[in-house]
Design a protein around this motif. Structure first.
Motif, PDB file in Angstrom:
ATOM      1  N   ALA A   1       0.813  -1.220   0.000  1.00 21.48           N
ATOM      2  CA  ALA A   1       0.000   0.000   0.000  1.00 21.48           C
ATOM      3  C   ALA A   1       0.842   1.264   0.000  1.00 21.48           C
ATOM      4  O   ALA A   1       0.435   2.290  -0.550  1.00 21.48           O
ATOM      5  N   VAL A   2       2.035   1.198   0.628  1.00 20.80           N
ATOM      6  CA  VAL A   2       2.864   2.402   0.727  1.00 20.80           C
ATOM      7  C   VAL A   2       4.074   2.380  -0.204  1.00 20.80           C
ATOM      8  O   VAL A   2       4.581   3.425  -0.587  1.00 20.80           O
ATOM      9  N   GLU A   3       4.526   1.181  -0.557  1.00 18.62           N
ATOM     10  CA  GLU A   3       5.686   1.062  -1.442  1.00 18.62           C
ATOM     11  C   GLU A   3       5.415  -0.020  -2.488  1.00 18.62           C
ATOM     12  O   GLU A   3       5.979  -1.112  -2.430  1.00 18.62           O
ATOM     13  N   PRO A   4       4.569   0.256  -3.454  1.00 14.55           N
ATOM     14  CA  PRO A   4       4.212  -0.771  -4.439  1.00 14.55           C
ATOM     15  C   PRO A   4       5.394  -1.303  -5.238  1.00 14.55           C
ATOM     16  O   PRO A   4       5.451  -2.499  -5.540  1.00 14.55           O
ATOM     17  N   SER A   5       6.352  -0.441  -5.576  1.00 18.67           N
ATOM     18  CA  SER A   5       7.508  -0.918  -6.346  1.00 18.67           C
ATOM     19  C   SER A   5       8.371  -1.852  -5.509  1.00 18.67           C
ATOM     20  O   SER A   5       8.877  -2.869  -6.003  1.00 18.67           O
ATOM     21  N   ALA A   6       8.535  -1.515  -4.220  1.00 18.31           N
ATOM     22  CA  ALA A   6       9.306  -2.386  -3.322  1.00 18.31           C
ATOM     23  C   ALA A   6       8.596  -3.720  -3.149  1.00 18.31           C
ATOM     24  O   ALA A   6       9.236  -4.782  -3.128  1.00 18.31           O
ATOM     25  N   ALA A   7       7.267  -3.683  -3.039  1.00 18.60           N
ATOM     26  CA  ALA A   7       6.500  -4.922  -2.897  1.00 18.60           C
ATOM     27  C   ALA A   7       6.676  -5.804  -4.122  1.00 18.60           C
ATOM     28  O   ALA A   7       6.815  -7.036  -4.001  1.00 18.60           O
ATOM     29  N   ALA A   8       6.690  -5.198  -5.305  1.00 19.86           N
ATOM     30  CA  ALA A   8       6.869  -5.974  -6.531  1.00 19.86           C
ATOM     31  C   ALA A   8       8.238  -6.640  -6.557  1.00 19.86           C
ATOM     32  O   ALA A   8       8.379  -7.801  -6.964  1.00 19.86           O
TER      33      ALA A   8
END
Length: 272
Positions: A251-258
């Motif tokens: 929710a806060v860091e979508p690129s990091a989650a990916a």
């Protein structure tokens, strides 16, 4: 078999966590040879040292002098650069035995001995170097246990901060550090010691897992644990924990989650 981790978790959540006990329990997790007797003996040694302090000490400067005379000169507690290369330097029972350790563990010895004797003492987690203070924090009556209890001035503290960060001393850096913050910093040091030593991944793992038992800890430690599990060949468990962490940060860091999900997929592929 004693469940040291459970005892650590219970103490960390106590109304008034005991710093010495938490640090001793870290040592018990680190060293399978440690027994209940060893922990009791360490507590007794702290009590013995406190009993050697002169009676009737009054005032911050007097406490600093008395502790320096006892622990720094008579008992020989101090540190040398080589101590940074030894895991034992982060384990309280070993620091009490060897009279050597990292600044933060030597500070724990000073604080616990001083506290038992009734001194108004606190720890100061300066960037790159842990020291202690006596009396009102505004007075800045400081000592460096790593240097055998050398008295420190505010200018000395400025130099420590400048050397570690290149920045000026921020007044918030002189805020007394609570026991759980100290224990987390001890565990951070152990993780930093183990990080460049792949053969010590088990050490890094238990240090992360103890950190996660503290009531407050960086969320990213969950991802670090997942990476260590993969490193140690527990691909499925590690990948599952990576995915769970990715769901939290999406929710806060979508690129990091990916990126984390991609690493989880790579870890699962190692099962094939």
């Amino acid at each position: 078999m004693t469940d040291w981790r459970q005892e650590f978790a219970e103490e960390a959540r106590a109304r008034r966590p005991d710093l010495a006990r938490l640090c001793l329990l870290v040592g018990a997790v680190a060293d399978p040879a440690v027994t209940r007797h060893d922990l009791d003996a360490a507590e007794i040694e702290l009590d013995r040292l406190a009993g050697l302090l002169p009676y009737g000490v009054r005032g911050a400067d007097a406490w600093r002098t008395a502790l320096g005379e006892l622990l720094g000169r008579r008992e020989g507690f101090q540190g040398v650069p080589a101590d940074y290369q030894r895991l034992e330097s982060s384990l309280l029972h070993e620091v009490l035995r060897r009279r050597r350790g990292l600044p933060i563990l030597l500070s724990v010895v000073w604080m616990e001995v001083a506290r038992r004797a009734g001194a108004p003492v606190y720890g100061l987690g300066l960037p790159g170097h842990f020291v202690i203070g006596f009396g009102d924090p505004a007075e800045q009556v400081l000592a460096d246990p790593f240097a055998g209890g050398r008295a420190m001035t505010s200018a000395d503290a400025e130099l420590v901060v400048a050397g570690a960060t290149g920045e000026h001393l921020d007044p918030t850096m002189l805020r007394p550090t609570n026991p759980l913050e100290i224990v987390l910093r001890v565990l951070n040091n152990i993780r930093a010691w183990a990080a460049p030593r792949p053969e010590r991944s088990a050490t890094a793992l238990w240090a992360v897992e103890l950190s996660l038992l503290l009531p407050s800890h960086p969320a990213r430690l969950r991802y670090e644990r997942a990476e260590l599990l993969v490193q140690r060949g527990e691909f499925l468990t590690g990948a599952t924990e990576m995915e769970a962490y990715a769901a939290v940060v999406a929710a806060v860091e979508p690129s990091a989650a990916a990126t984390i999900r991609h690493r989880a997929a790579a870890a699962r592929a190692l099962l094939n």
